[in-house]
Every structure is written in structure tokens, then in C-alpha cells.
Design an enzyme around this catalytic site. Structure first.
Site, short mmCIF file in Angstrom:
data_model
loop_
_atom_site.label_atom_id
_atom_site.label_comp_id
_atom_site.label_asym_id
_atom_site.label_seq_id
_atom_site.Cartn_x
_atom_site.Cartn_y
_atom_site.Cartn_z
N CYS A 93 0.85 -1.20 0.00
CA CYS A 93 0.00 0.00 0.00
C CYS A 93 0.88 1.25 0.00
O CYS A 93 2.06 1.20 0.33
CB CYS A 93 -0.87 0.01 1.25
N ARG B 282 4.17 0.71 -6.84
CA ARG B 282 4.23 -0.27 -5.74
C ARG B 282 3.18 -1.37 -5.92
O ARG B 282 3.21 -2.38 -5.24
CB ARG B 282 4.01 0.44 -4.40
N TRP C 95 -3.13 -2.41 -1.59
CA TRP C 95 -2.81 -3.74 -2.16
C TRP C 95 -3.36 -4.71 -1.14
O TRP C 95 -2.83 -4.83 -0.03
CB TRP C 95 -1.30 -3.89 -2.32
N ASN D 172 -0.93 2.05 6.03
CA ASN D 172 -0.10 1.05 5.35
C ASN D 172 0.50 0.17 6.43
O ASN D 172 1.18 0.65 7.31
CB ASN D 172 1.00 1.72 4.53
N GLY D 173 0.20 -1.12 6.37
CA GLY D 173 0.73 -2.04 7.39
C GLY D 173 -0.31 -3.09 7.72
O GLY D 173 -1.36 -3.16 7.09
N GLU E 219 17.37 -15.71 -12.82
CA GLU E 219 16.90 -14.32 -12.92
C GLU E 219 16.19 -14.10 -14.25
O GLU E 219 15.11 -13.50 -14.29
CB GLU E 219 18.07 -13.36 -12.77
N LYS F 263 12.30 -12.85 -14.76
CA LYS F 263 11.94 -11.68 -15.58
C LYS F 263 10.89 -12.06 -16.61
O LYS F 263 9.87 -11.40 -16.77
CB LYS F 263 13.18 -11.14 -16.33
N GLU G 121 7.39 -13.11 -15.01
CA GLU G 121 6.63 -12.14 -14.19
C GLU G 121 6.01 -11.02 -15.02
O GLU G 121 5.08 -10.37 -14.54
CB GLU G 121 7.49 -11.57 -13.06
N HIS H 220 18.26 -35.12 -16.07
CA HIS H 220 17.76 -35.81 -14.87
C HIS H 220 16.25 -35.63 -14.70
O HIS H 220 15.73 -35.83 -13.61
CB HIS H 220 18.52 -35.31 -13.63
N LYS I 139 5.64 -3.85 -6.19
CA LYS I 139 7.06 -3.52 -6.30
C LYS I 139 7.80 -3.87 -5.03
O LYS I 139 8.93 -4.30 -5.07
CB LYS I 139 7.25 -2.02 -6.58
C1 AGP Z 1 11.84 -8.83 -9.24
O1 AGP Z 1 11.64 -8.48 -10.61
C2 AGP Z 1 10.56 -8.80 -8.46
N1 AGP Z 1 9.93 -7.54 -8.53
C3 AGP Z 1 10.74 -9.33 -7.05
O2 AGP Z 1 11.24 -10.64 -7.16
C4 AGP Z 1 11.70 -8.52 -6.14
O3 AGP Z 1 13.03 -8.68 -6.58
C5 AGP Z 1 11.57 -9.10 -4.73
O4 AGP Z 1 10.25 -8.88 -4.27
C6 AGP Z 1 12.57 -8.49 -3.74
O5 AGP Z 1 12.33 -7.12 -3.60
P1 AGP Z 1 13.43 -6.22 -2.84
O6 AGP Z 1 14.69 -6.28 -3.64
O7 AGP Z 1 12.83 -4.85 -2.79
O8 AGP Z 1 13.62 -6.83 -1.47
#
Ligand code: AGP
Length: 594
Positions: free
Chosen positions: A2, A27, A74, A100-101, A472, A476, A479, A495, A589
Site C-alpha cells: 500500500c 508499488r 494492495w 499502510n501495514g 533471474e 523476468k 513475471e 535428470h 514492487k
Molecule cells: C523482481 O523483478 C521482483 N519484482 C521481485 O522478485 C523482487 O526482486 C523481490 O520482491 C525483492 O524485492 P526487494 O529487492 O525490494 O527486497
């Protein structure tokens, strides 16, 4: 995650709050709302909608407001509905609250204080608003709010309006970030610097347990017992103000292209004129004194940690382990007493990591945060922190922060160790290689069309650090394109996963390591002999006829160049599919819930 924004002053709170909410859109959210003190009608008004901020704007018919608070939600407690969107008010309408929380004891509070209350929503926030009402029946407003705050367990960043006093907005902070800025025309508050960037020239990040009274001409800070607190403001960071898409169609593409600049910015920040690394000696001594390095992170940051592991082991000759934060928080392995913990987090707010940090601090281990946000919880609560200077990363899919984390960790490992590796020159050459490669970004788009059109599954394979990049790259792609993608160690194919390879299955093979290039080439043959389509991404010294060739780099730093084509592959795949590239479905985010 949020986001909250508030403003009080001579400016138009409606515009300033909505602008701040738009700056927090990155976010991730599913509903939004504002509470405004309407200057013409001289009354408070609340507007909230499911969906985007544009949907909210369409229902606001207040022209100007002297005070306002806003929220992007969120969903954690309660479904995505208009009723659950913030602001929430107390039963008698007096208190208007955005939050937020997560309040862990909201049910106990409800049964103890609000048994007779009929609540409109399923949220913990509405409980908070009504708690203030209960205490305000017998106490002055500040004392009433503080009594309510003392009873909350969990995390909160709150902005509160009191209908009986339009000249004040209250703020409170515990574990969720909240910053206050002295705006050009009043006072602004928000969940992070982005929300303040256009309206404040100086700011401060509230500490846990702080209560603030905001007025048009300034603000005062108190502890929860009413004791006044001093504070000093920081100048607004230039890096924050630079955050807009500019000529790029999406933040993600801008951030991919920013990587060379950021690598150079990091070299300026962490090496001196004689090319010597330049970090606080206390940080380097902590690394040197440790017997084992544990790296904790989530998602992309964890993948950066996988690249940092061989860097630390080679350059400092200390064993390094990488842990998924959400696992470590609950399944802690045997830890040597002389361990150092490095927490990597772009946002510095990831709840999985905050849970780990609390435990590590209780157990007395030294902690170092590597983050992009100096005002974040993880930066402030660890023993020390190192900034990655990537500038605000808006796209949910992390790109420039990944590269910046690897670059900073490389320099840190080099500084703490005694290797003669010309680190600054290597990273500077990599910045050039990336710049050169980005000139041919369109060719990657063509590869994406031929490899992924109509495909719902894809694979990335690699060995050693190429495997770390495969993980990684796979994250990418999945997601933002929503194509199910798996990153795996090339040697593991035979395997089991090889059973999934059929005619036309797209596989991206990553090759940058002289020691394993031939092995990965034979994995490619295994795939092609079963009809799989392989696109090779590799450094020109070891990847024969790579479809996407990159300049040779030091093997330990190859992930910095290898990841860029993978970032573009994800970008173009999502573009072809018409997805929301910067704000992919279901994702935020910064994930501030465990
Ligand atoms: C990465 O593309 C994602 N958005 C997600 O995996 C992100 O890296 C993860 O939530 C960790 O976030 P942070 O680096 O802010 O801790």
C-alpha cells in the site's frame, strides 16, 4: 504494497495527494481513495474506487482542498472492494484514516473495545479509526490517538484527519515507512520519497513509535507518551526527482537502458581517484573479521546474491551462502558464531527480510543491508547499510537494481579482499559493453517473435553463474509475460526436465564461463536432438555462433552483461502480448507482507 500520501497547506491538497498517489502506483495496488477538506464546501469529503487512480479521479468533484490524505491499497485484510478501500472513518465520522501495514491484534481490539460497533469493512484500518473514537470520548484528541496507537500490535504508517480540526493532520509510524517533507506551500507526508519528490525540498523519515502533528506551517514530533522529539531535515535527493519515463514507453525499458550510467555512478561512489575501492572501513572490517558470509534476499535480489556468492568466495576467500529470506526466517540452518549477514533488498522494505533482520538482531549477529533506499526500514535497522545508487526503480520487474546490487557487491568483496583484480576497469568495460549491446536491442525483439510467439512454456539453462542468471532471466520472463518459464542448471536437464522438451520448445542457453562452455554446448545438443529450439546468449570468447553475442568479460562479472538480453527478451515478450509491462498482474514492487 500500500501507499499513503498526505498534504496540508496553501496548495491544492487534492492535486498534491493525487500526484503523490500516482508516484506510488509502481508499488502495485488494486484500489485507491482520498479524504479531502473541501475548501469551498468547508467540509470533509471521501472518495474511493476499486481499480486505478484514473478511475478515482473521475468520481472526485471537489475542486480544491486545504488538507488531504490518500491511499493506494494492495489487499491484505479483506477483498478488493470499494468498501475495503481507504480512507476508513470511525463510526461517528470524526476520524478519517489511511493506513499502510498490518495490525496483528485487530480482532482482539475489536472484541475488547468495539463490541457494540457495526463495521462497514473487513479491514484492520477501520478498527484503528474506531479505537481513536473510543478514546476521544474521554481524552483530548492527541492523547486519544496515542492511546489507540499504544494498543496496536504489528505495523502501521498512518495519516489521520479529525473532522473537529481542519487545520491539522496527524501521522504515526511503526515498522511501515513514513516520511514527512517541508513542502514549498505546506507539509507533505508519504510512504516513500517518490511521493514527496515534487512538493518537498527537505524531508525526514520517521522512526518507529513516532507520532506527528502536521500543520500548514510545519510539524511537531512526539513519542507515544507525548514527549516532544527533535528532528533534522535532509535535502531532497536529486536522484529521486529524476524519476519519470522521459522518452521511453515504459519505465522498465528506461531502467534497462540506465544500467551503464548507473554502473558508472557506482564506480564514482565507491572508488577513489587511484581506482581504490572506497567504503567505510567499519564495513570492510566487519567483512574481514567474519568467518562466513550469509546472504539473505528475495526474488531478483536473491539472484543477485547468487552472483555475489562466488565473488565473495573468490575475492575474500570466505565461504558464502545464499538463503531465500522467506525460508531462512523459519528454517534457520546451523550458523557459525562468526557469521556476517548481508541483506540485499532494492526497496529495503521486504517483509521476509525484515522478519530475518529482527531475529538476527535478537541473536546478536552483525548485519549489513545493501539497498536502493537509504530511508528504508532495512537500511535503518541493520548495523550498517551500503546504497546501490540505482535511482528510483519504478517498474515492478527489477532490472537496474539487480545490476547495481551485483556491481556494489563486487566492489565490496574486492575492497574487503586482497585480490589484484582490476575491478574498476572491468566494470567500466562492462558499462561500455552493455551500451554497445543496447544499440542492437531491436534484434532481440526479432528473436522474441520467432522464439516465443504462441508459446506458453520456456526454459533458461546455464552452469555456474550462468545458472544464477538463468534463474533471474526466467523470473523476468514469467513475471511480465506470464509465460511459464523455468530456469535450471543445464546439467540437470537430463535428470528429468528433458522430458518436457518437444518439437519447438523454446530454450535460452546462457554461456559465459570458459570452464563449462563445452558442457552447456552438449546440453544444447541434447535439446535440439529432441526438437527443442535453442537460442544461445553468450560472450564471444566461449559461445560459438551465439545468436546473441556479448563482449568477453571477467567470468565472475559476466552476469552483468548476460542479463541484459534476458531483460529485453522479457520486455519484448510482454510487449508482444500487450501486458502491463511496468505493473504486471498480482505483483507489487515491494512486498511488505510475509
Ligand atoms: C523482481 O523483478 C521482483 N519484482 C521481485 O522478485 C523482487 O526482486 C523481490 O520482491 C525483492 O524485492 P526487494 O529487492 O525490494 O527486497
Amino acid at each position: 504494497m500500500c501507499g499513503i500520501v498526505g498534504y496540508l497547506g496553501n496548495g491544492n491538497a487534492k492535486e498534491i495527494v493525487l500526484d503523490g498517489l500516482e508516484r506510488l502506483e509502481y508499488r502495485g495496488y488494486d484500489s485507491a481513495g482520498v479524504g479531502l477538506f473541501d475548501s469551498e464546501r468547508k467540509t470533509y469529503r471521501i472518495f474511493k474506487e476499486k481499480g486505478r487512480i484514473d478511475d478515482l479521479k473521475r468520481v472526485i468533484n471537489t475542486e480544491s482542498a486545504a488538507a488531504g490524505i490518500g491511499h493506494t491499497r494492495w489487499a491484505t485484510h479483506g477483498k478488493v472492494t470499494k468498501e475495503n478501500a481507504h480512507p476508513h472513518t470511525s463510526r461517528n465520522g470524526r476520524f478519517i484514516v489511511v493506513h499502510n501495514g498490518v495490525v496483528d491484534n485487530f480482532r482482539a481490539l475489536r472484541s475488547e473495545y468495539l463490541d457494540a460497533f457495526r463495521l462497514e469493512s473487513e479491514t484492520d484500518t477501520e478498527i484503528i479509526a474506531n479505537l481513536f473514537e473510543v478514546f476521544a470520548a474521554a481524552l483530548p484528541v492527541q492523547d486519544a490517538i496515542r492511546e489507540g496507537l499504544k494498543r496496536l500490535e504489528g505495523s502501521y504508517a498512518l495519516l489521520i484527519m479529525d473532522r473537529e480540526d481542519s487545520g491539522t493532520v496527524y501521522a504515526a509510524k511503526h515498522k511501515s515507512p513514513l516520511l514527512i517533507g517541508s513542502a514549498h506551500s505546506g507539509v507533505v507526508a508519504g510512504s516513500d520519497l517518490m511521493a514527496l519528490a515534487d512538493h518537498a525540498d527537505a524531508y525526514l523519515a520517521l522512526e518507529d513509535g513516532t507520532f506527528a502533528e502536521l500543520r500548514p506551517d510545519g510539524f511537531s514530533l512526539y513519542d507515544l507518551n507525548g514527549g516532544a522529539l527533535d528532528y533534522t531535515l535532509r535535502e531532497m535527493d536529486a536522484e529521486v526527482v529524476e524519476s519519470d519515463k522521459g522518452a521511453y514507453p515504459h519505465y522498465m525499458l528506461k531502467e534497462i537502458h540506465e544500467q551503464p550510467i548507473i554502473l558508472r555512478r557506482i564506480l564514482d561512489a565507491y572508488t577513489d581517484e587511484e581506482e581504490r575501492p572506497d567504503f567505510p572501513n567499519s564495513v570492510l572490517e566487519t567483512i574481514r573479521k567474519s568467518g562466513r558470509i550469509h546472504i539473505l534476499a528475495a526474488g531478483t535480489s536473491m539472484h543477485a546474491g547468487l552472483v555475489a556468492k562466488p565473488l565473495f568466495e573468490t575475492l575474500t576467500e570466505k565461504p558464502a551462502e545464499v538463503h531465500v529470506a522467506s525460508e531462512f526466517a523459519h528454517h534457520t540452518p546451523l550458523i557459525d558464531s562468526d557469521s556476517l549477514f548481508i541483506l540485499i533488498s532494492q526497496s529495503g522494505e521486504t517483509a521476509d527480510l525484515r522478519a530475518c533482520l529482527n531475529r538476527l538482531k535478537d541473536e546478536g549477529y552483525p548485519t549489513l543491508t545493501v539497498t536502493n533506499v537509504r530511508t528504508s526500514t532495512l537500511a535503518r535497522e541493520a548495523d550498517a547499510f551500503v546504497e546501490i545508487h540505482a535511482g528510483p526503480e519504478i517498474a515492478v520487474a527489477s532490472t537496474k537494481a539487480y545490476s547495481a546490487q551485483i556491481a556494489v557487491l563486487s566492489l565490496l568483496a574486492h575492497a574487503a579482499g586482497a585480490s589484484g583484480m582490476p575491478m574498476k576497469r572491468e566494470i567500466s568495460n562492462i558499462a561500455q559493453s552493455i551500451e554497445k549491446f543496447l544499440e542492437q536491442a531491436d534484434a532481440v525483439h526479432d528473436h522474441v517473435k520467432s522464439m516465443l510467439e504462441g508459446k506458453s512454456h520456456a526454459f533458461y539453462i546455464g552452469r555456474g553463474v550462468d545458472h544464477a542468471v538463468a534463474l533471474e532471466a526466467s523470473l523476468k520472463l514469467k513475471e511480465i509475460s506470464y509465460i511459464h518459464t523455468e530456469g535450471l542448471a543445464a546439467g540437470e536437464l537430463k535428470h528429468g526436465t528433458l522430458a518436457l522438451i518437444e518439437e519447438g520448445t523454446p530454450v535460452f542457453a546462457l554461456i559465459s564461463q570458459p570452464s563449462t562452455a563445452l558442457h552447456t554446448q552438449s546440453s544444447i545438443s541434447e535439446i535440439e536432438s529432441r526438437g527443442g529450439r535453442v537460442l544461445t546468449i553468450g560472450t564471444e570468447d566461449v559461445a560459438e555462433e551465439a545468436h546473441i553475442a556479448l563482449r568477453k568479460t571477467h567470468p565472475l562479472l559476466a552476469p552483468l552483461v548476460l542479463v541484459v538480453p534476458a531483460q529485453l527478451i522479457a520486455y519484448y515478450a510482454a510487449l508482444e502480448l500487450g501486458n502491463d509491462i511496468d505493473k504486471p498482474r498480482n505483483l507489487a514492487k515491494s512486498v511488505t507482507v510475509e
